[in-house]
Design an enzyme around this catalytic site. Structure first.
Site, mmCIF file in Angstrom:
data_model
loop_
_atom_site.group_PDB
_atom_site.id
_atom_site.type_symbol
_atom_site.label_atom_id
_atom_site.label_comp_id
_atom_site.label_asym_id
_atom_site.label_seq_id
_atom_site.Cartn_x
_atom_site.Cartn_y
_atom_site.Cartn_z
ATOM 1 N N GLN A 222 6.922 41.341 48.259
ATOM 2 C CA GLN A 222 8.218 41.423 47.585
ATOM 3 C C GLN A 222 9.101 40.230 47.936
ATOM 4 O O GLN A 222 10.161 40.063 47.364
ATOM 5 C CB GLN A 222 8.943 42.715 48.000
ATOM 6 C CG GLN A 222 8.263 43.979 47.497
ATOM 7 C CD GLN A 222 9.005 45.237 47.896
ATOM 8 O OE1 GLN A 222 8.475 46.038 48.630
ATOM 9 N NE2 GLN A 222 10.213 45.441 47.416
ATOM 10 N N ARG A 369 13.011 52.155 48.150
ATOM 11 C CA ARG A 369 13.912 52.191 46.996
ATOM 12 C C ARG A 369 15.346 52.474 47.446
ATOM 13 O O ARG A 369 15.992 53.421 46.975
ATOM 14 C CB ARG A 369 13.444 53.234 45.999
ATOM 15 C CG ARG A 369 13.844 52.824 44.589
ATOM 16 C CD ARG A 369 13.102 53.545 43.535
ATOM 17 N NE ARG A 369 13.514 53.010 42.253
ATOM 18 C CZ ARG A 369 12.948 53.316 41.111
ATOM 19 N NH1 ARG A 369 11.942 54.148 41.085
ATOM 20 N NH2 ARG A 369 13.375 52.806 39.978
ATOM 21 N N CYS A 370 15.778 51.658 48.363
ATOM 22 C CA CYS A 370 17.054 51.905 49.023
ATOM 23 C C CYS A 370 17.525 50.604 49.620
ATOM 24 O O CYS A 370 16.724 49.749 49.959
ATOM 25 C CB CYS A 370 16.814 52.963 50.090
ATOM 26 S SG CYS A 370 17.754 52.825 51.587
ATOM 27 N N GLU A 739 17.894 51.172 42.752
ATOM 28 C CA GLU A 739 17.766 52.201 43.799
ATOM 29 C C GLU A 739 18.676 53.391 43.580
ATOM 30 O O GLU A 739 18.517 54.403 44.268
ATOM 31 C CB GLU A 739 18.104 51.613 45.167
ATOM 32 C CG GLU A 739 18.075 50.128 45.204
ATOM 33 C CD GLU A 739 16.811 49.570 45.791
ATOM 34 O OE1 GLU A 739 16.880 49.157 46.916
ATOM 35 O OE2 GLU A 739 15.758 49.545 45.134
HETATM 36 O O1 CDP Z 1 16.163 44.076 42.683
HETATM 37 P P1 CDP Z 1 15.593 44.969 41.613
HETATM 38 O O2 CDP Z 1 15.012 44.233 40.449
HETATM 39 O O3 CDP Z 1 14.695 46.022 42.170
HETATM 40 O O4 CDP Z 1 16.815 45.871 41.085
HETATM 41 P P2 CDP Z 1 18.014 45.576 40.078
HETATM 42 O O5 CDP Z 1 18.635 44.282 40.304
HETATM 43 O O6 CDP Z 1 18.872 46.775 40.178
HETATM 44 O O7 CDP Z 1 17.332 45.520 38.651
HETATM 45 C C1 CDP Z 1 16.367 46.405 38.143
HETATM 46 C C2 CDP Z 1 16.175 46.073 36.658
HETATM 47 O O8 CDP Z 1 17.292 46.582 35.927
HETATM 48 C C3 CDP Z 1 16.125 44.567 36.392
HETATM 49 O O9 CDP Z 1 15.261 44.252 35.326
HETATM 50 C C4 CDP Z 1 17.554 44.299 36.034
HETATM 51 O O10 CDP Z 1 17.813 43.100 35.422
HETATM 52 C C5 CDP Z 1 17.950 45.539 35.218
HETATM 53 N N1 CDP Z 1 19.396 45.734 35.281
HETATM 54 C C6 CDP Z 1 20.169 45.667 34.130
HETATM 55 O O11 CDP Z 1 19.622 45.515 33.030
HETATM 56 N N2 CDP Z 1 21.540 45.790 34.219
HETATM 57 C C7 CDP Z 1 22.138 46.002 35.417
HETATM 58 N N3 CDP Z 1 23.466 46.107 35.505
HETATM 59 C C8 CDP Z 1 21.362 46.101 36.582
HETATM 60 C C9 CDP Z 1 19.984 45.949 36.487
#
Ligand code: CDP
Length: 785
Positions: A222, A369-370, A739
């Site tokens: 990761q 997931r946290c 998360e």
């Molecule tokens: O770091 P990780 O990718 O696990 O988590 P994240 O930043 O929360 O994003 C998860 C997915 O959701 C990604 O494809 C983000 O771009 C999308 N996302 C989104 O479309 N709009 C947001 N406000 C937050 C996340």
């Protein structure tokens, strides 16, 4: 310790290098005298011998018989690694971890030796032929016992079995709040050990060329850049010649943040034999020895006025970290971001004291997931508030509404020193209550209760904290937590976006391209998103703790804006105007007031290579390393309705409404998918999943028959809702979301159960809330059928 390997092995033709004649040289590039076995296939396979005991002294290891199997190439033991100073490695939390046990095994499943063979079957068969003489020692499996003065030591380098001690908040102010309180609610709860259990286990294919000194390592990672730095330092390989490639890795959920011994030994083995070495973990190995999560014993006390207004919070917490502190925690935050334990509430005072203990269990504490221990904190406060409502005879929504941080209080400084960026908690709760039809369900519950039926409505209004840095406060193994984006627009207007984060299925290819589309007007189909190859992407800290959008997403927006500024200069040149007069809208550049005469981003991209104003550098590309000014604080309200069978204790989740606010949503469908997944994992944790240990430290739950994951059969239907409160400091107003649902939902599920049985005097049932536990609790109160 006895012989590391059998001397006969050295005399066997073709496998002589399993005991290298100049074995010490094999770890020094270019100095070895080793001659490769030309008959062996190009790739070798590695299998790991693991300790059956949780604690034992290793008297000797004898690998003689392993070499009777044709195809065995090398057996690596801790002794062999120790001679190259590789038996121990640093962890991402600033501790050290045994790569292969040398003196003592410290948990069941610990890596003791590795066999490298021509095929995986031979490698696994050969494990049976290695004789390890163990002297069993009593295992330490209880963290409270581990911290008692007469406890045996898990590790000689940790004289009191203490992993860390940490506190935050204002003790005097909190004591004062408790003196003023009319009511104090207390809750002792355990957040059990569970496992991220991604679809695919961990794996590594290390291809080290000992003569050229170049290492290409395919890794389930990761955090490929951070892993490269640490592996290069550890192995003594020049970092610019180490390439980590993290392809599609079959999910991760925090399980693939740590560096595992398998990665290190496979790399060392490849360096030793001059062939690629592949190691693929099986499911039991993954469940028994890699990245556990949670294992937090928490005691909370909430001081309240008579009217339910909260005055103070006191928390004591003890975490069981296993034998090594091997997850990733920022240096200054030994218990992760547990500060968020004040949750969504305007708590004037709080004090948190935490201890971490070493035990004879596999290293734990990954942020499954946290965001670094936010899940445990959120669970505790939401369970405490539920208990307070029950004791004070208040509706759980009323007590929350009375204590929420109000929208006008943001940015809000919490009693534990976190500055919440934005929020509107009452609005999210209202949307959820309306969607559920809360009042009607409360009436139904009252009717059912009269008939002796058990129905509960659980509430959780969580606040999360995601998106670490800023770099001055947050680091992984000393590396500051920024993240990066590199954007290159080619002459035909097609673009490549390279990121320091690394998707494990979160859809970065879709959402990060969308950010560029929004900022520069290049269609998403014309943008290639690349991640996970350290030779080919800018340095970043990786994807975990929902940090990709808050940090990598911000970097993407900022680099797009940098290119847009240059594009305006080029457009001005094409339109024979001043750059100051150029405006941009949906991929078109035009002179202010004359939108009909415009140049597209594609025109500008072509001109960047063909027709530039004098003095302007050619090309349209840039890189941004984004250090966020603060973290983002997503939040939401989750509501769960359950029915409980008095005869069996079975809990049926009838409804689950989830209203999330992650600021601006880049892609609502991706966000919804993230929340669905998180709610499912939260359901599994709340009702099904448990990894526990017997008193000898044997892991109970090392396969999917014992460790129960929810399937579509058990998983309830989810009803989703949203509110949007942009983050004021994020370039596009987005907060993380990956998360949120795992953080917020376990408390909602458990609160629903307690809401159904609270009137019987049941205050707590620890997760997983299985039928037998519920039935036993009902029986104790004389309420089981
Ligand atoms: O770091 P990780 O990718 O696990 O988590 P994240 O930043 O929360 O994003 C998860 C997915 O959701 C990604 O494809 C983000 O771009 C999308 N996302 C989104 O479309 N709009 C947001 N406000 C937050 C996340």
């Amino acid at each position: 310790m006895g012989a590391a390997m059998a001397p006969e092995a050295a005399r066997k033709p073709g496998i002589g290098y399993s005991l290298p004649r100049r074995e010490d040289d094999r770890f020094i590039r270019g100095q070895g005298t080793f001659v490769a076995d030309v008959t062996a296939p190009r790739m070798a396979h590695m299998a790991v011998l693991r300790s059956p005991l949780a604690r034992a002294r290793i008297r000797s290891i004898n690998a003689t018989r392993a070499f009777t199997l044709p195809g065995v190439l090398v057996v690596i033991t801790g002794d062999l690694l120790a001679r190259r100073n590789l038996a121990w490695m640093p962890t991402l939390s600033g501790d050290v971890q045994s790569v292969l046990a040398v003196d003592e095994v410290r948990f069941q499943g610990q890596e003791v030796a590795c066999v490298v063979a021509e095929d995986p079957y031979t490698a696994h068969d050969a494990l049976q032929l290695i004789e390890v003489d163990y002297e069993p020692l009593p295992a330490l499996v209880d963290p409270t016992e581990a911290l008692s003065p007469d406890a045996p030591l898990v590790r000689a380098d940790k004289p009191d079995n203490r992993c860390y001690e940490w506190e935050t908040g204002d003790l005097d102010a909190t004591d004062h709040a408790f003196q003023e309180a009319a009511h104090v609610t207390t809750l002792d709860t355990y957040y059990p050990r569970c496992h991220p259990a991604p679809l695919e286990c961990c794996a590594c294919l290390a291809d080290v060329d000992p003569d050229q000194g170049r290492a290409r390592i395919y890794l389930t990672s990761q955090a490929p850049h951070a892993h490269r730095t640490i592996l290069a330092q550890l192995m003594g390989l020049p970092e610019h010649q180490v390439q980590i490639i993290s392809p599609d890795i079959g999910g991760a959920f925090g399980n693939k943040v740590p560096i595992y011994p398998g990665y290190v030994v496979a790399t060392a083995a490849s360096l030793l034999i001059g062939k690629p070495v592949k190691w693929v973990e099986d499911r039991s190995e993954n469940l028994i020895s890699t990245g556990f999560a949670r294992d937090y014993y928490m005691s909370g006390e909430l001081a309240l006025r008579n009217d339910g207004r909260m005055l103070g919070l006191r928390v004591k917490m003890l975490s069981d970290n296993g034998a090594f502190y091997a997850d990733a925690q920022p240096t200054k935050f030994r218990a992760g971001l547990f500060h968020i334990v004040t949750g969504s509430y305007d708590l004037p005072a709080a004090h948190v004291e935490t201890d971490g203990a070493y035990t004879n269990k596999a290293p734990g504490g990954v942020a499954y997931r946290c965001s670094f221990r936010v899940t445990e904190a959120s669970y505790l406060i939401e369970r405490l508030v539920e208990s307070a409502a029950l004791e004070m005879n208040m509706d759980p929504t009323e007590i929350r509404l009375k204590n929420f941080i109000q929208p006008e209080q943001f940015p809000y400084m919490s009693a534990t020193g976190f500055e919440y960026d934005s929020g509107n908690y009452p609005r999210a709760m209202q949307v959820a209550l309306d969607k559920l039809g809360y009042k009607e369900l409360r009436k139904e519950q009252a009717e059912k209760r009269k008939k002796g039926e058990l129905m509960g409505i659980g509430v959780a209004s969580f606040t999360e904290v995601v998106g670490a840095g800023p770099g001055k406060h947050y680091d992984i193994a000393g590396l500051r937590m920024f993240d990066s984006a590199e954007l290159r627009v080619h002459p035909t207007g097609k673009a490549i976006l390279k990121l320091g984060v690394k998707s494990q299925g979160q859809g970065h290819e879709t959402t990060f391209a969308q950010i560029v589309t929004e900022e520069l007007g290049i269609p998403a189909a014309d943008i290639e998103v690349q991640e996970g190859d350290t030779d080919n992407t800018p340095y970043g800290l990786g994807t975990y703790a929902s940090r990709s959008t808050p940090v990598g997403g911000a970097a993407t927006a900022v680099v797009s804006r940098k290119l847009r500024d240059k594009a305006k200069i080029i457009a001005a040149h094409l339109l024979e105007a001043s750059a100051a007069d150029i405006e941009f809208d949906h991929g078109k550049f035009f002179v202010r007031g004359s939108p009909s005469k415009s140049k597209t981003i594609q025109d500008v991209a072509f001109a960047a290579y063909t027709n530039l104003p004098d003095g302007l550098e050619a090309g349209l590309e840039g890189v941004t390393y984004y250090d966020p000014p603060n973290m983002t604080y997503p939040f939401g309200t989750y509501l769960v309705v359950v029915d409980i069978d008095r005869g069996t204790g079975q809990v049926k989740v009838r409804r689950m409404v989830a209203v999330d606010d992650c600021g601006v949503r880049i892609n609502p469908m991706v966000v919804e998918g993230q929340i669905h997944g998180g709610l499912t994992e939260g359901f599994g944790i709340a009702f099904m999943e448990l990894i526990t240990f017997d008193e000898e430290g044997n892991c109970l739950g090392s396969n999917f028959t014992d460790y129960l994951l929810p399937t579509s059969w058990e998983t309830p239907k989810f009803e989703m809702g949203e509110t949007v409160t942009p983050s004021p400091h994020h370039p596009i107003g987005a907060k993380g979301v990956g998360e949120s649902a795992t953080v917020g939902s376990p408390a909602a599920y458990v609160n629903a159960v307690i809401d159904a049985v609270g009137h019987l005097g049941i205050r707590n049932i620890d997760m997983p809330v299985t039928s037998d536990k519920v039935w036993a609790a009902l029986k104790e109160k004389g309420a089981a059928e």
